[in-house]
Design an enzyme around this catalytic site. Structure first.
Site, PDB file in Angstrom:
ATOM      1  N   ASP A 196       0.879  -1.163   0.000  1.00  0.00           N
ATOM      2  CA  ASP A 196       0.000   0.000   0.000  1.00  0.00           C
ATOM      3  C   ASP A 196       0.919   1.215   0.000  1.00  0.00           C
ATOM      4  OD1 ASP A 196      -2.773   1.171   2.100  1.00  0.00           O
ATOM      5  OD2 ASP A 196      -1.751   2.051   0.381  1.00  0.00           O
ATOM      6  N   SER A 215       0.105  11.626 -16.532  1.00  0.00           N
ATOM      7  CA  SER A 215      -1.031  11.667 -17.456  1.00  0.00           C
ATOM      8  C   SER A 215      -1.016  12.977 -18.231  1.00  0.00           C
ATOM      9  CB  SER A 215      -2.351  11.556 -16.695  1.00  0.00           C
ATOM     10  OG  SER A 215      -3.466  11.815 -17.539  1.00  0.00           O
ATOM     11  N   TYR A 249      -7.332  14.833 -10.103  1.00  0.00           N
ATOM     12  CA  TYR A 249      -6.451  13.918 -10.830  1.00  0.00           C
ATOM     13  C   TYR A 249      -5.432  14.716 -11.637  1.00  0.00           C
ATOM     14  CZ  TYR A 249      -5.064  10.257 -14.161  1.00  0.00           C
ATOM     15  OH  TYR A 249      -4.355   9.372 -14.924  1.00  0.00           O
ATOM     16  N   LYS A 309      -1.298  14.553 -11.028  1.00  0.00           N
ATOM     17  CA  LYS A 309      -0.458  14.106 -12.143  1.00  0.00           C
ATOM     18  C   LYS A 309       0.546  15.192 -12.520  1.00  0.00           C
ATOM     19  CE  LYS A 309      -1.684  10.181 -12.039  1.00  0.00           C
ATOM     20  NZ  LYS A 309      -0.695   9.109 -11.805  1.00  0.00           N
TER      21      LYS A 309
END
Lengths: 252, 213
Positions: free
Chosen positions: A61, A142, A155, A159
């Site tokens: 994790d 991304s 997100y 990124k």
């Protein structure tokens, strides 16, 4: 092909992570499949074996420093070395669309934890073994981090944050002989496949903006790019984010 | 038209506000970290909601600068320090940018001023880069979301607080590196606030005397 390496890929129980693991397996490398879900992780490790590599599963994790440390110990004990680390894990909330004005700190927190804190923890744990082998760290970012996303703003933020960390780590780790790079893939993952099924117009839109006319395959398009960055052929590449997206991103 | 500056209480915020003729808004909270969970998130959320609910403004700037600190390698930066330097900052200023965009009037402009050392000056600044690039990504998302309202969102990147004493590589082309709050930084903000920037959104202006590109 370069000498057999020992690499670990986080978030490798499916999608892009699995693709990276299998591409590395094709080079005959030992691939540690790091994931929280043992069943899926073990399955990918088995696929690594079948693809020509040596697959091992290790539970991890990435937001838990003890879990990260235990993973690195396991790799050290069983493989004796580490040549490459790929941080590919993302939050389960990554693809959850939220109107920009409705975004909450709970959403932001989870994504910061996995993508940003996770990279911090993994990097700290991996520097010494990677320095011993003059190895390489690759981060899956991304195009969202370049372009922004009005429905995936958290997100896009994490990124982009990872890309900044890659630049800084490349500067700090260069003297140790360790390279740090990122990829920004556009890949047909299970999540994207589900999105296309639920909204065919989205698939048309996505494909229409890709010069190469197709969404990337995690094993055959994305994985080899990462394998290259991990390999000795990329020995002079560091601090970069490589767009592996068929030309879709609109960076000028 | 009205101008609003959001930033931590202190000399830099006051100097920038004076140069921009802007009113200083409520500063973000000083949160206390305990463990890894964001137990302090509600304080930030209350502040952000207060920002969003304030009187509309056509020109808003967010001075996201953190207190100046010496460079520290990632290997030497302990988890609490990392959480303060990165996670708290990303939380505060992402919510701040979002709130500012909501508060901005149509036709108006939001500018996030972000410390962003050039790659050459990045040693010991991984945390700063994590915040800087993260906020750039978030600002671009804000630009996409609020563009239909004709609200522009951009970033001014600065190198004031992280400039090393001895510069690697060539000197920046313009003299006076790393610049000043009241001149170079304020000037860049004014450009993005102006009507001349009516077609500019989602971009980064680097007000660092040509050091980065």
């Amino acid at each position: 092909m370069t000498d057999a390496k020992v690499v670990v890929v986080t978030g490798a129980s499916g999608g892009v992570g699995r693709g990276i693991a299998l591409a590395c397996a094709q080079a005959g490398w030992t691939v540690w499949v790091a994931a929280r879900r043992a069943e899926q992780g073990e399955a990918v490790a088995h696929e690594v074996d079948e693809a020509g590599g040596r697959g091992r599963f290790v539970a991890c994790d990435v937001i838990d420093p003890d879990s990260v440390a235990a993973m690195m110990r396991t790799i050290r004990i069983n493989s004796g070395r580490l040549d490459g680390l790929v941080h590919n894990s993302t939050s389960g909330l990554s693809s959850q669309a939220t109107p920009f004005d409705d975004i909450t700190l709970a959403t932001i927190e989870d994504q910061v934890a996995v993508s940003v804190r996770g990279l911090y923890l993994l990097a700290r744990a991996a520097l010494i073994p990677l320095a011993e082998t003059k190895g390489s760290l690759v981060v899956t970012t991304s195009e969202a981090g370049f372009e922004g996303k009005k429905l995936l703003a958290a997100y896009a933020m994490v990124k982009a944050s990872q890309r900044g960390m890659v630049q800084g780590l490349a500067r700090e780790w260069g003297p140790h002989g360790v390279r740090v790079n990122a990829i920004a893939p556009l890949a047909l993952t299970p999540a994207m496949d589900r999105a296309f099924v639920s909204e065919p117009a989205m698939e048309t839109r996505v494909r229409s903006r890709i010069p190469l006319g197709r969404v990337g395959d995690p094993v055959n398009d994305i994985g080899p790019a990462v394998r290259h960055l991990l390999s000795d052929d990329a020995r002079y590449i560091t601090g970069m984010t490589v767009m592996v997206d068929g030309g879709s991103c609109q960076i000028t | 038209m009205s101008a609003l500056l959001l930033g931590r209480s202190g000399a830099a915020t006051n100097e920038l506000a004076a140069a921009l003729d802007a009113v200083v808004g409520e500063p973000p909270p000083d949160v206390t970290i305990s463990g890894t969970a964001w137990n302090w998130a509600s304080e930030v959320e209350v502040w952000a909601q207060g920002v969003a609910a304030g009187a509309p403004a056509a020109h808003i700037a967010l001075c996201t600068w953190a207190p100046a600190a010496p460079p520290v390698s990632l290997a030497d930066q302990d988890p609490r320090d990392w959480a303060e330097a990165v996670e708290v900052e990303l939380a505060i200023w992402s919510r701040g940018i979002g709130a500012a965009a909501q508060r901005c009037t149509p036709g108006g402009s939001v500018v996030a001023v972000v410390e962003r050392p050039s790659p050459l000056d990045a040693f010991g600044r991984v945390a700063t880069l994590a915040v800087a690039e993260g906020l750039v990504g978030f600002a671009r998302s804000a630009a996409l979301a609020h563009g239909p309202r004709n609200v522009r969102v951009n970033v001014v990147a600065t190198a004031l607080w992280t400039a090393p004493q001895d510069l690697l590589g060539s000197a920046p082309p313009l003299s006076g590196f790393p610049g000043t709050v009241g001149h170079e930084v304020a000037g860049a903000v004014r450009i993005l606030w102006s009507d001349d920037a009516c077609g500019i959104s989602g971009t980064v202006i680097r007000a660092d005397l040509g050091r980065s590109w």
